[in-house]
Design a protein around this motif. Structure first.
Motif, PDB file in Angstrom:
ATOM      1  N   VAL A  17       0.865  -1.164   0.000  1.00 42.67           N
ATOM      2  CA  VAL A  17       0.000   0.000   0.000  1.00 42.67           C
ATOM      3  C   VAL A  17       0.910   1.224   0.000  1.00 42.67           C
ATOM      4  N   ALA A  18       0.860   1.997  -1.057  1.00 35.86           N
ATOM      5  CA  ALA A  18       1.719   3.180  -1.154  1.00 35.86           C
ATOM      6  C   ALA A  18       0.849   4.406  -0.951  1.00 35.86           C
ATOM      7  N   ASP A  19       1.078   5.094   0.166  1.00 40.27           N
ATOM      8  CA  ASP A  19       0.269   6.262   0.506  1.00 40.27           C
ATOM      9  C   ASP A  19       0.975   7.525   0.038  1.00 40.27           C
ATOM     10  N   GLU A  20       0.495   8.124  -1.016  1.00 41.39           N
ATOM     11  CA  GLU A  20       1.106   9.331  -1.604  1.00 41.39           C
ATOM     12  C   GLU A  20       2.613   9.134  -1.786  1.00 41.39           C
ATOM     13  N   PRO A  21       3.028   8.107  -2.524  1.00 44.40           N
ATOM     14  CA  PRO A  21       4.453   7.797  -2.574  1.00 44.40           C
ATOM     15  C   PRO A  21       5.308   8.869  -3.240  1.00 44.40           C
ATOM     16  N   VAL A  22       4.720   9.726  -4.064  1.00 42.60           N
ATOM     17  CA  VAL A  22       5.559  10.694  -4.771  1.00 42.60           C
ATOM     18  C   VAL A  22       5.178  12.149  -4.511  1.00 42.60           C
ATOM     19  N   SER A  23       4.161  12.384  -3.674  1.00 43.45           N
ATOM     20  CA  SER A  23       3.680  13.765  -3.615  1.00 43.45           C
ATOM     21  C   SER A  23       4.643  14.692  -2.889  1.00 43.45           C
ATOM     22  N   ALA A  24       5.588  14.140  -2.123  1.00 40.38           N
ATOM     23  CA  ALA A  24       6.540  15.026  -1.445  1.00 40.38           C
ATOM     24  C   ALA A  24       7.782  15.266  -2.303  1.00 40.38           C
ATOM     25  N   LEU A  25       7.801  14.719  -3.497  1.00 41.52           N
ATOM     26  CA  LEU A  25       9.024  14.777  -4.303  1.00 41.52           C
ATOM     27  C   LEU A  25       8.920  15.819  -5.414  1.00 41.52           C
ATOM     28  N   ASP A  26      10.094  16.252  -5.875  1.00 42.90           N
ATOM     29  CA  ASP A  26      10.150  17.167  -7.008  1.00 42.90           C
ATOM     30  C   ASP A  26       9.651  16.472  -8.262  1.00 42.90           C
ATOM     31  N   VAL A  27       9.140  17.269  -9.179  1.00 44.17           N
ATOM     32  CA  VAL A  27       8.520  16.703 -10.376  1.00 44.17           C
ATOM     33  C   VAL A  27       9.430  15.706 -11.095  1.00 44.17           C
ATOM     34  N   SER A  28      10.695  16.105 -11.305  1.00 51.85           N
ATOM     35  CA  SER A  28      11.561  15.229 -12.092  1.00 51.85           C
ATOM     36  C   SER A  28      11.852  13.939 -11.338  1.00 51.85           C
ATOM     37  N   VAL A  29      11.849  14.011 -10.014  1.00 50.59           N
ATOM     38  CA  VAL A  29      12.155  12.835  -9.216  1.00 50.59           C
ATOM     39  C   VAL A  29      10.932  11.924  -9.088  1.00 50.59           C
ATOM     40  N   GLN A  30       9.751  12.546  -9.087  1.00 48.21           N
ATOM     41  CA  GLN A  30       8.500  11.777  -9.049  1.00 48.21           C
ATOM     42  C   GLN A  30       8.504  10.685 -10.101  1.00 48.21           C
ATOM     43  N   ALA A  31       8.856  11.081 -11.317  1.00 50.68           N
ATOM     44  CA  ALA A  31       8.800  10.138 -12.429  1.00 50.68           C
ATOM     45  C   ALA A  31       9.779   8.986 -12.209  1.00 50.68           C
ATOM     46  N   GLN A  32      10.952   9.294 -11.633  1.00 47.73           N
ATOM     47  CA  GLN A  32      11.920   8.223 -11.353  1.00 47.73           C
ATOM     48  C   GLN A  32      11.311   7.190 -10.417  1.00 47.73           C
ATOM     49  N   VAL A  33      10.660   7.680  -9.371  1.00 47.22           N
ATOM     50  CA  VAL A  33      10.105   6.754  -8.384  1.00 47.22           C
ATOM     51  C   VAL A  33       8.928   5.971  -8.978  1.00 47.22           C
ATOM     52  N   ILE A  34       8.117   6.647  -9.778  1.00 47.60           N
ATOM     53  CA  ILE A  34       7.002   5.945 -10.424  1.00 47.60           C
ATOM     54  C   ILE A  34       7.537   4.823 -11.312  1.00 47.60           C
ATOM     55  N   ASN A  35       8.553   5.139 -12.116  1.00 46.36           N
ATOM     56  CA  ASN A  35       9.141   4.108 -12.984  1.00 46.36           C
ATOM     57  C   ASN A  35       9.701   2.955 -12.166  1.00 46.36           C
ATOM     58  N   LEU A  36      10.372   3.311 -11.061  1.00 50.54           N
ATOM     59  CA  LEU A  36      10.951   2.268 -10.197  1.00 50.54           C
ATOM     60  C   LEU A  36       9.853   1.345  -9.684  1.00 50.54           C
ATOM     61  N   MET A  37       8.755   1.956  -9.228  1.00 47.55           N
ATOM     62  CA  MET A  37       7.675   1.118  -8.693  1.00 47.55           C
ATOM     63  C   MET A  37       7.113   0.196  -9.770  1.00 47.55           C
ATOM     64  N   GLU A  38       7.014   0.709 -10.985  1.00 44.80           N
ATOM     65  CA  GLU A  38       6.516  -0.129 -12.074  1.00 44.80           C
ATOM     66  C   GLU A  38       7.475  -1.279 -12.378  1.00 44.80           C
ATOM     67  N   ASP A  39       8.779  -0.962 -12.381  1.00 40.00           N
ATOM     68  CA  ASP A  39       9.776  -2.012 -12.645  1.00 40.00           C
ATOM     69  C   ASP A  39       9.720  -3.098 -11.577  1.00 40.00           C
ATOM     70  N   LEU A  40       9.654  -2.667 -10.320  1.00 37.07           N
ATOM     71  CA  LEU A  40       9.637  -3.635  -9.216  1.00 37.07           C
ATOM     72  C   LEU A  40       8.403  -4.527  -9.301  1.00 37.07           C
ATOM     73  N   GLN A  41       7.301  -3.944  -9.724  1.00 34.02           N
ATOM     74  CA  GLN A  41       6.091  -4.730  -9.849  1.00 34.02           C
ATOM     75  C   GLN A  41       6.266  -5.814 -10.910  1.00 34.02           C
ATOM     76  N   GLN A  42       6.887  -5.423 -12.017  1.00 31.54           N
ATOM     77  CA  GLN A  42       7.182  -6.383 -13.083  1.00 31.54           C
ATOM     78  C   GLN A  42       8.063  -7.519 -12.571  1.00 31.54           C
ATOM     79  N   GLU A  43       9.166  -7.137 -11.911  1.00 37.30           N
ATOM     80  CA  GLU A  43      10.150  -8.134 -11.480  1.00 37.30           C
ATOM     81  C   GLU A  43       9.603  -9.070 -10.415  1.00 37.30           C
TER      82      GLU A  43
END
Lengths: 405, 346, 320
Positions: free
Chosen positions: A241-267
């Motif tokens: 359960v990810a509660d606002e996982p990226v809302s405290a982050l800068d825009v450019s960093v948000q996307a990094q974390v979103i991509n990471l979460m997607e990759d981890l889900q795949q793996e």
């Protein structure tokens, strides 16, 4: 007490009330003066009764469902008193939510502050005590677990927090933060083996092995969130359960974390519940999206449909309010500006919770009868009496009294 | 003639035990009457500090402000502080991100608004009272008579921000600076506030400087957009140009990292690498070079200037190797690109 | 315009923090990165800290080497011959006796030097006992919450409602023969509720914090959550309080001795007791009161300064 409270509160093992019995109950309600409007038709009764089990059977194979939430309620007592606290009321933070999450999917929960989305997430993880309802995780009702059993179940469901710094103990090195959960569940092997595992884990979230000896405050926001994700992964969970996982982050960093979460889900074949106020983020990352308003789901749909054809007036307003970085679109698209503010969850409006702000509100029915989540299209549920009429354009928004300037 | 001309504004933080740090490093831009200018960037890019420097709200101790901020012909930075105080609220007003901490919690909303009116417009108590009522009504606060008697904590976040806006526009300032005015608010409330700001600008001819990290907000509201990175403007264009042909790798990266509501589902995001803490100083290189996927050798050895961009009118760029759409002619692939589009800068 | 000062403060912090964020990479390596190292970096440049630290070091050194420093036995009536109480005459300062003699002809300087030991002992032990007691009660209340918390906190409230010196006097009076130990106990008991309340507040805040929630979500058991996460993060203000309590204890102990509830031993001088004795003749010999009172004030000041600078350095708001 509303209708769906009555109907959805039963255990799923219990035989469902026969339609005759239901009509009886409804008549009883009438007698008690609780349901004053025209009696619901058979169809509506069926919709009201649709537990998450029923709906998941309709949308997916039952075996596929990892998490099932049945009419979950989390109410917080409001206490007053000088010496002894007296309960003077309740905040209805989560008030009857039913949903099902399939294995390997991402379920997005979106809503504005105070809609109860975070409380729902915590209620699912039993970090908040549910007042009523069930949370069935892989066949076991988590809401009924206690003590050691509950503690051991926590290994399978983890959380990622909004504030990456606040959720990491500032006095623990990254290594001890990561080891903690493993130790609690007896997952540590040898020293060398464990160390190798931690290094692998860190590299899978994109951090160097040297991070192990550092402290949380030495990292940037995005890196801290990576540590938070790594910590959740140490115990090998199935659900995160990810509660606002990226809302405290800068825009450019948000996307990094979103991509990471997607990759981890795949793996790792993870199942996610992503809670956020940012519709664009939720829609991007989720397979299905649930929109919450004042403690209840008002709409649930595959993420593509949420933007393409939102059915609930609130979802429509939310969609139109999200700014899009495209001036042409911004200048031309239709905007639904809601009037007023969110009502207090301690004193929610009668009937449809949204009727106080709804541009399509209709006389009598909207403020007396609480609409239930009904499947209008395959996999698309909405809680609005007039969703079809609004969708087809037959119902026009009420002309609002001029509110600005 | 522009209402506000900011020329070569620099802010240096000097703290005991730390090396001096240039938070704002030669920022120049103009604001015309009735124009909305956006300052966009991530945390630490200097956008808020720029606005505080313009308002002269930075502590004189530990902060060195250089350059020129000319408002209607007067250099605000060289004005005696007493005159500056008179101008704040009357000529220039500011709205902050956190409406609760910007309001005095123990004074009623009515008193806080009338205070501004009495001080700057010399109004009498009763006249100020009536005006305050009108102002609250104007910013869309329902039942203003009751709200005037209430205290900040009794208002919702959106209402507080409206009250703050009412105070800011009380003296019909010619320039309004809004520093992340909607970041603390929900989207539906944000939409209300943005609509209100838009209306105020249109109807009163107020110039607005909009400071935000949200490119979506900029796309809807601003006439001209300045993208800041590491204390300098790296790209400037009107909003249609900026979003249609972003040419700085940073702007490009920002736009590619935002999940868009209208994008096809499942489309992968292309984030900018690294984080703001990977900055290097502008002195002898491009501060963005460590995070840029498009850098050439020169980016590490020389500092680019803000010059006309290869595409577009009045589009300005601080980059040696801009990102250009395919077929635009100039070496867009990066790496060994021989042409420096901003070459004339040196 | 309202709210500007607030914003200014915020910006100043922001300025400081963003400045460090950029200068950081090299900086962190050298500091070792722990929070204590961070606090030390701030302490190092604080003049308040240095003044406090120097005062306390001098005081501690004197207490340790008191036997070497004191020129004479503090109990011996060496200057008896020069003391004429009837004629209001005391032994004046003279070679070997820098401050002269007291009302009985004992060397005042030696008594002050040896007396520092008792003062230090009282201060340190009273604080330790108070700290430990508060730690236990505060941890109980903070870790369990609910009923335990209510019971503990009502007890603490009762203790806090009695003026501390009055309470200390009552406790000291319970002992049949007043001694140094009874003073320590009396002074420390008074401090227990202070520590308990402070710690409990911190613990409750920690209980609600995200990182404790994260540990719970991980399935960490209660004991490790309390002792690894909640307690260590709650201690900073309690440690600051401890330094301040040393100063308070010294003053309280002096007050008890002054009132005759302290050690009755003639052999072992103590500043509060000296002050009490001097009070009878304060009109004629104000300097007999001046020296012990001055010592108490300076030492208490030292601990207070140290405590204040620690508070500042450990304040999470100052941390980036």
């Amino acid at each position: 007490m509303t209708q769906d409270d009555l109907f959805a509160a039963g255990e799923p093992e219990q035989p469902r009330p026969e339609p005759a019995e239901l009509t009886e109950r409804i008549e009883q309600l009438h007698v008690e003066g609780l349901a004053e409007t025209d009696a619901p038709t058979e169809d509506e009764v069926a919709g009201g009764r649709a537990s998450a089990a029923a709906l998941s059977a309709a949308t997916a194979d039952a075996a596929d469902v990892l998490l099932e939430v049945n009419d979950l309620k989390v109410h917080f007592p409001i206490k007053r008193g000088v010496v002894f606290d007296k309960t003077v009321g309740y905040v209805y933070a989560v008030d009857g939510v039913s949903l099902a999450v399939r294995r390997g999917e991402t379920y997005g929960l979106v809503g504005e502050s105070g809609c109860g989305k975070s409380t729902l997430g915590r209620g699912i993880l039993r970090l908040e005590e549910p007042t009523a309802g069930q949370v069935i995780f892989d066949g076991v009702d988590v809401a009924g677990l206690a003590g050691e059993e509950l503690r051991r179940t926590r290994r399978r469901m983890q959380m990622v927090f909004q504030d990456p710094l606040g959720s990491l103990d500032p006095r623990q090195s990254v290594e001890s933060l990561l080891l903690e959960g493993m130790k609690a569940h007896g997952l540590t092997k040898g020293k060398i083996e464990t160390n190798r595992e931690l290094r692998e884990l860190l590299s899978s979230v994109g951090l160097p092995a040297t991070a192990l000896r550092k402290y949380p405050h030495e990292f940037s926001g995005g890196q801290r969130q990576r540590i938070g994700i790594a910590r959740a992964l140490t115990v090998g969970p199935e659900l995160i359960v990810a509660d606002e996982p990226v809302s405290a982050l800068d825009v450019s960093v948000q996307a990094q974390v979103i991509n990471l979460m997607e990759d981890l889900q795949q793996e790792r074949g993870l199942t996610y519940i992503v809670i956020a106020h940012d519709l664009a983020v939720v829609r991007h990352i989720s397979d299905r999206v649930g929109v919450m308003y004042l403690g209840a789901l008002v709409e649930e749909a595959p993420s593509a449909d949420v933007y393409a054809e939102p059915l609930h007036p609130y979802t429509r307003a939310l969609m139109s309010a999200v700014p899009v970085p495209d001036p042409v679109l911004e200048d031309t698209r239709e905007r639904i500006i809601l009037t007023g503010d969110l009502p207090s969850p301690a004193n929610p409006p009668t009937g449809c919770r949204f009727h106080t702000r709804c541009p399509w509100r209709q006389e009598t029915r909207c403020d007396t009868e609480r609409p239930v989540l009904t499947e209008l299209k395959p996999g698309h549920r909405v809680a609005c009496h007039y969703a079809t009429e609004i969708g087809s354009g037959r119902l026009k928004p009420n002309a609002e009294p001029l509110q600005l300037v | 003639m522009p209402l506000l001309e900011v020329e070569d504004l620099g802010v240096e933080f000097r703290r005991r035990g730390l090396e001096p740090f240039r938070a704002v490093d030669g920022v120049s831009f103009d604001v015309d009457p009735g124009q909305t200018v956006g300052l966009v960037g991530e945390s630490g890019c200097g956008k808020s500090v720029t606005s505080l420097a313009i308002m002269r709200l930075l502590m004189p101790r530990g902060n060195r402000v250089t350059g020129r901020v000319s408002f209607d012909g007067t250099d605000l930075l060289r004005l005696p502080i007493r005159d500056m105080r008179d101008r704040r609220g009357r000529d220039l007003a500011m709205i902050f991100q956190d409406p609760l901490s910007s309001l005095n919690p123990v004074i009623s909303i009515g008193l806080q608004v009338t205070e501004v009116l009495q001080r700057h417009r010399g109004m009498k108590q009763s006249a100020a009272r009536a005006e305050a009522r009108d102002l609250l009504d104007q910013v869309g606060i329902p039942d203003p008579d009751r709200r005037l008697k209430e205290y900040p904590h009794q208002l919702s976040g959106g209402m507080r921000q409206r009250a703050l806006i009412a105070m800011a526009v009380a003296c019909r300032p010619r320039l309004l600076i809004a520093d992340e005015p909607t970041t603390a608010l929900d989207v539906t409330i944000q939409a209300q506030i943005l609509q209100l700001l838009g209306t105020l600008v249109r109807e009163n001819g107020t110039a607005l400087i909009m400071i935000t990290h949200d490119l979506g907000v900029v796309a809807g509201l601003c006439d001209e957009v300045n993208v800041l990175y590491g204390g300098r403007i790296v790209e400037r264009a009107n909003r249609h140009e900026l979003f249609a042909t972003p040419q700085h790798p940073y702007t490009h990266g920002l736009l590619a990292s935002i999940p868009r509501l209208d994008a096809p589902a499942g489309e992968r995001l292309h984030p900018v690498q690294g984080s703001v803490s990977d900055n290097i100083p502008w002195t002898s290189a491009c501060a963005f070079a460590p995070r840029c996927g498009n850098e050439v050798d020169r980016c590490r050895s020389a500092s680019p200037e803000l010059t006309a961009a290869p595409l577009g009118h009045g589009h300005q760029l601080r980059c040696f190797n801009p990102v250009l759409p395919d077929g635009a002619g100039v070496g867009a692939t990066g790496g060994s690109a021989p042409v420096d589009s901003a070459g004339e800068a040196l | 315009m309202v709210g500007l000062t607030k914003k200014k403060e915020r910006i100043d912090q922001l300025a400081a923090s963003s400045a460090t964020a950029v200068v950081d990479p090299t900086d962190v390596e050298s500091s070792g990165g722990s929070i204590l190292a961070d606090a030390w970096r701030r302490l190092r440049v604080s003049p308040v800290f240095w003044i406090g630290a120097v005062i306390i070091s001098v005081f501690v050194l004197i207490a340790i080497f008191a036997d070497v420093i004191a020129p004479h036995d503090p109990g011996e009536l060496l200057l008896r011959s020069q003391t004429r109480l009837a004629r209001n005459q005391l032994a004046p300062p003279q070679p070997g006796f820098p401050l002269g003699g007291d009302q009985l002809g004992r060397d005042l300087f030696s008594r002050l030097v040896i007396g520092s030991r008792q003062t230090l002992l009282v201060g340190v032990f009273a604080t330790l006992i108070g700290f430990t007691g508060g730690l236990i009660l505060g941890t109980l209340a903070g870790a369990f919450g609910g009923k335990v918390d209510t019971v503990v906190m009502r007890l603490v409230d009762v203790l806090l409602s009695i003026p501390s010196l009055l309470l200390a006097i009552s406790i000291a009076a319970l002992f049949a023969n007043p001694s140094q130990t009874s003073v320590i106990i009396a002074v420390s008991v008074v401090q227990i509720p202070v520590f308990a309340r402070l710690l409990r507040g911190q613990m409750l805040a920690q209980r609600e914090s995200d990182h404790v929630l994260a540990a719970r979500a991980l399935g960490v058991k209660r004991a490790p959550i309390v002792f690894r996460h909640m307690l260590p993060n709650s201690l900073s203000p309690v440690i600051v309080q401890a330094t301040l309590v040393v100063a308070i204890s010294i003053i309280d102990a002096a007050a008890l001795s002054f009132l005759g509830l302290g050690s009755q031993s003639v052999k072992v001088p103590e500043w509060g007791q000296m002050l009490g004795e001097a009070q009878q003749k304060i009109d004629s010999y104000p300097h007999l009161a001046f020296w012990p009172a001055g010592c108490i004030i300076v030492v208490a000041l030292g601990f207070t300064l140290l405590g204040e600078s620690l508070r500042e350095a450990l304040d999470p708001k100052n941390r980036r």
